[in-house]
Design a protein around this motif. Structure first.
Motif, PDB file in Angstrom:
ATOM      1  N   ASP A 113       0.907  -1.272   0.110  1.00 32.85           N
ATOM      2  CA  ASP A 113       0.045   0.105   0.019  1.00 32.85           C
ATOM      3  C   ASP A 113       0.754   1.270   0.018  1.00 32.85           C
ATOM      4  OD1 ASP A 113       0.965  -0.351   2.500  1.00 32.85           O
ATOM      5  OD2 ASP A 113      -0.862  -0.112   3.419  1.00 32.85           O
ATOM      6  N   GLU A 114       2.033   1.261  -0.308  1.00 33.00           N
ATOM      7  CA  GLU A 114       2.965   2.212  -0.231  1.00 33.00           C
ATOM      8  C   GLU A 114       4.306   2.229  -1.308  1.00 33.00           C
ATOM      9  OE1 GLU A 114       5.528   5.339   2.928  1.00 33.00           O
ATOM     10  OE2 GLU A 114       4.603   3.221   3.590  1.00 33.00           O
ATOM     11  N   ALA A 115       4.283   2.935  -2.126  1.00 32.96           N
ATOM     12  CA  ALA A 115       5.639   3.002  -3.147  1.00 32.96           C
ATOM     13  C   ALA A 115       6.838   3.184  -2.334  1.00 32.96           C
ATOM     14  CB  ALA A 115       5.061   3.899  -4.205  1.00 32.96           C
ATOM     15  N   LYS A 116       7.241   2.523  -1.578  1.00 28.92           N
ATOM     16  CA  LYS A 116       8.471   2.860  -0.784  1.00 28.92           C
ATOM     17  C   LYS A 116       9.064   1.383  -0.603  1.00 28.92           C
ATOM     18  CE  LYS A 116       9.855   5.172   3.399  1.00 28.92           C
ATOM     19  NZ  LYS A 116       9.413   5.711   4.672  1.00 28.92           N
ATOM     20  N   PHE A 117      10.426   1.280  -1.288  1.00 29.51           N
ATOM     21  CA  PHE A 117      11.050   0.265  -0.906  1.00 29.51           C
ATOM     22  C   PHE A 117      12.583   0.565  -0.181  1.00 29.51           C
ATOM     23  CE2 PHE A 117      11.182   2.068  -5.140  1.00 29.51           C
ATOM     24  CZ  PHE A 117      12.662   1.948  -5.532  1.00 29.51           C
ATOM     25  N   GLU A 118      12.689  -0.344   0.999  1.00 32.22           N
ATOM     26  CA  GLU A 118      13.898  -0.231   1.800  1.00 32.22           C
ATOM     27  C   GLU A 118      14.310  -1.317   2.461  1.00 32.22           C
ATOM     28  OE1 GLU A 118      12.858   2.950   4.653  1.00 32.22           O
ATOM     29  OE2 GLU A 118      12.833   4.765   3.182  1.00 32.22           O
ATOM     30  N   TYR A 119      15.539  -1.432   2.849  1.00 32.19           N
ATOM     31  CA  TYR A 119      16.098  -2.649   3.373  1.00 32.19           C
ATOM     32  C   TYR A 119      15.752  -2.837   4.771  1.00 32.19           C
ATOM     33  CZ  TYR A 119      18.769  -4.080  -0.660  1.00 32.19           C
ATOM     34  OH  TYR A 119      19.297  -4.670  -2.092  1.00 32.19           O
ATOM     35  N   HIS A 120      15.387  -1.826   5.613  1.00 30.87           N
ATOM     36  CA  HIS A 120      15.225  -2.064   7.025  1.00 30.87           C
ATOM     37  C   HIS A 120      14.458  -2.846   7.777  1.00 30.87           C
ATOM     38  CE1 HIS A 120      11.475  -0.041   7.801  1.00 30.87           C
ATOM     39  NE2 HIS A 120      11.650   0.559   6.833  1.00 30.87           N
ATOM     40  N   TRP A 121      13.165  -3.313   6.780  1.00 31.03           N
ATOM     41  CA  TRP A 121      12.297  -4.304   6.971  1.00 31.03           C
ATOM     42  C   TRP A 121      13.093  -5.783   7.017  1.00 31.03           C
ATOM     43  CZ3 TRP A 121       9.995  -0.557   3.652  1.00 31.03           C
ATOM     44  CH2 TRP A 121       9.022   0.177   4.135  1.00 31.03           C
ATOM     45  N   GLN A 122      13.898  -6.273   6.201  1.00 31.93           N
ATOM     46  CA  GLN A 122      14.513  -7.059   5.899  1.00 31.93           C
ATOM     47  C   GLN A 122      15.967  -7.231   6.796  1.00 31.93           C
ATOM     48  OE1 GLN A 122      14.325  -6.983   1.322  1.00 31.93           O
ATOM     49  NE2 GLN A 122      14.188  -9.126   1.755  1.00 31.93           N
ATOM     50  N   TRP A 123      16.431  -5.995   6.784  1.00 31.89           N
ATOM     51  CA  TRP A 123      17.858  -6.055   7.960  1.00 31.89           C
ATOM     52  C   TRP A 123      17.240  -6.501   9.357  1.00 31.89           C
ATOM     53  CZ3 TRP A 123      20.228  -0.912   5.723  1.00 31.89           C
ATOM     54  CH2 TRP A 123      20.739  -1.285   4.568  1.00 31.89           C
ATOM     55  N   ALA A 124      15.876  -6.129   9.573  1.00 30.86           N
ATOM     56  CA  ALA A 124      15.403  -6.602  10.941  1.00 30.86           C
ATOM     57  C   ALA A 124      15.376  -7.752  11.387  1.00 30.86           C
ATOM     58  CB  ALA A 124      14.226  -5.755  11.194  1.00 30.86           C
ATOM     59  N   TYR A 125      15.453  -8.871  10.288  1.00 27.62           N
ATOM     60  CA  TYR A 125      15.552 -10.018  10.345  1.00 27.62           C
ATOM     61  C   TYR A 125      16.726 -10.738  10.570  1.00 27.62           C
ATOM     62  CZ  TYR A 125      10.743 -10.933   8.619  1.00 27.62           C
ATOM     63  OH  TYR A 125       9.233 -11.094   8.387  1.00 27.62           O
ATOM     64  N   HIS A 126      17.875 -10.236  10.655  1.00 27.67           N
ATOM     65  CA  HIS A 126      19.124 -10.708  10.928  1.00 27.67           C
ATOM     66  C   HIS A 126      19.281 -11.411  12.045  1.00 27.67           C
ATOM     67  CE1 HIS A 126      23.629 -10.579  10.491  1.00 27.67           C
ATOM     68  NE2 HIS A 126      23.686 -10.370  11.723  1.00 27.67           N
ATOM     69  N   ASP A 127      18.912 -11.123  13.198  1.00 29.29           N
ATOM     70  CA  ASP A 127      19.371 -11.719  14.454  1.00 29.29           C
ATOM     71  C   ASP A 127      18.362 -13.137  14.239  1.00 29.29           C
ATOM     72  OD1 ASP A 127      20.903  -9.813  15.446  1.00 29.29           O
ATOM     73  OD2 ASP A 127      19.488  -8.846  16.666  1.00 29.29           O
TER      74      ASP A 127
END
Length: 403
Positions: A113-127
């Motif tokens: 629902d938002e034209a915004k692509f950033e890595y922080h959502w996936q970087w949050a999966y690191h741990d």
């Protein structure tokens, strides 16, 4: 030899699965799943015809995490290769965590629902991946992907530091259509119509979409207008090349593309806000994507070449002062279609997806957690580019870019 599960059945997936089948010493067992099983079956039939390799196919909704977990456990792959839509990244990562399997994708997460692509959502999966002893490799396409590897190869072999970086993506192909996108229309148009952002002096600078352009003479293509856009590898490069003073991304578009896109945007057809039509909500952009030519249908008619690369300026590794290098790949649409039945835009993303998968399965790229391409040794990846259809060239320029 390893078993893989590929999710998605578009042009990129078709290229990736074909190239996996051509490397049976690495990919011993290939499984392909998508919401539309008939698309998987068509790819499997082409792979069988071209290589003699059998590909098992399945129907799956990648956003249904329990169903994804069950499918992964049923197949038992060493790696899940996500070539579906960017807003399906997180559900697939959730499924991989629960099923205990490594993960790879080609584009970072983007909310529906938002034209915004950033890595922080996936970087949050690191741990979470680290705790499970699993690896997630993000952005193993061309841009992002190869462009990041190009950058790190230059930093390893040519430049001690990189002060300025420009990524230039040129598609000089002609598909004969009045208006069509070379990859998923919904994702393509969301990217193009989003505000441009580039990295400069430690912060993001935002400009209106498609407002900043320059002309660049691309080898084997010719002069083209390139427009400054935001692209996700800028975010990871700014993180992993901390000395960067400026990093920009440029993509070429023809006048006809710009004209059609301007009209579609003006009448609201590129909107992702729901509108009421005959008693139900529809998303204009999704409807537009449904009526536009499918990117995987453009292979036979597309002629010409792509030219994608990076220009980097910084302190030379040999102590000779500031130097500028240009490293790029030129890919033929016709040659890509002859080999895999797909045009070069799909080819230049699908081949790196195969190579990134090979890096993981062969243990050449290894770690526990979530990683970007910049964090691994570029050399074995660069070697495989030369061996598998995307040869690259590097040359020294007289000085930094003048735009």
């Amino acid at each position: 030899m390893s078993k893989v599960l590929v999710i998605g059945a578009g042009g990129v997936s078709s290229v990736c699965v074909h190239k996996m089948a051509m490397n049976k010493d690495i990919f011993s067992d290939i499984h392909l799943a998508s919401r539309t099983k008939s698309k998987c079956d068509a790819i499997a039939a082409s792979v069988k015809d071209r290589t003699g390799v059998d590909v098992a196919t399945y129907e799956i909704d990648a956003e249904e995490v329990p169903a994804m977990i069950n499918l992964i456990r049923k197949i038992g792959p060493s790696l899940v290769v996500n070539l579906a839509l960017p807003y399906q990244d997180l559900p697939i990562m959730d499924a991989c965590l629960e099923a205990g399997v490594d993960y790879l994708d080609t584009a970072n997460y983007e909310p529906k629902d938002e034209a915004k692509f950033e890595y922080h959502w996936q970087w949050a999966y690191h741990d979470r991946f680290k705790e499970k002893g699993l690896t997630a490799l993000l952005g193993s396409g061309f841009d992002p992907g190869v462009t990041s590897v190009f950058t790190m190869w230059l930093k390893k072999h040519k430049l001690k530091t990189i002060r300025q970086l420009d990524i230039l993506d040129c598609n000089g192909g002609d598909h004969g259509q009045a208006f069509a996108t070379n990859f998923n229309p919904e994702i393509n148009i969301r990217e193009v119509t989003a505000p441009a952002r580039h990295w400069e002096n430690g912060e993001w600078v935002e400009t209106p979409a498609m407002q900043v352009k320059t002309e660049f003479d691309f080898e084997e293509v010719g002069p083209k207008n390139a427009y400054m856009m935001y692209h996700e590898e800028l975010e990871s490069l700014a993180k992993f090349v901390p000395e960067l003073e400026r990093a920009r991304f440029w993509m070429t578009f023809g006048d006809e593309y710009i004209k059609h896109l301007t009209v579609l945007q003006a009448v609201g057809m590129t909107s992702i806000e729901p509108v009421k039509y005959q008693g139900r909500d529809i998303i204009p952009l999704q409807f537009l994507a449904a009526v536009l030519p499918k990117p995987e249908s453009l292979g036979e008619t597309t002629k010409g070449k792509t030219n994608i690369g990076v220009i980097a300026t910084g302190e030379a590794l040999d102590g000779s002062g500031e130097k500028t290098f240009y490293i790029n790949n030129i890919c033929s649409h016709e040659a890509a279609y002859e080999e895999t039945g797909n045009q070069a835009v799909s080819y230049t993303t699908g081949v790196p997806a195969m190579i990134g998968s090979a890096m993981m399965l062969q243990g050449k790229w290894d770690g526990e957690g979530v990683f970007n391409m910049e964090q691994f040794d570029p050399d074995p990846f660069m070697d495989m580019l030369n061996q598998h259809g995307l040869p690259w060239n590097v040359k020294e320029l007289d000085g930094p870019v003048g735009f």
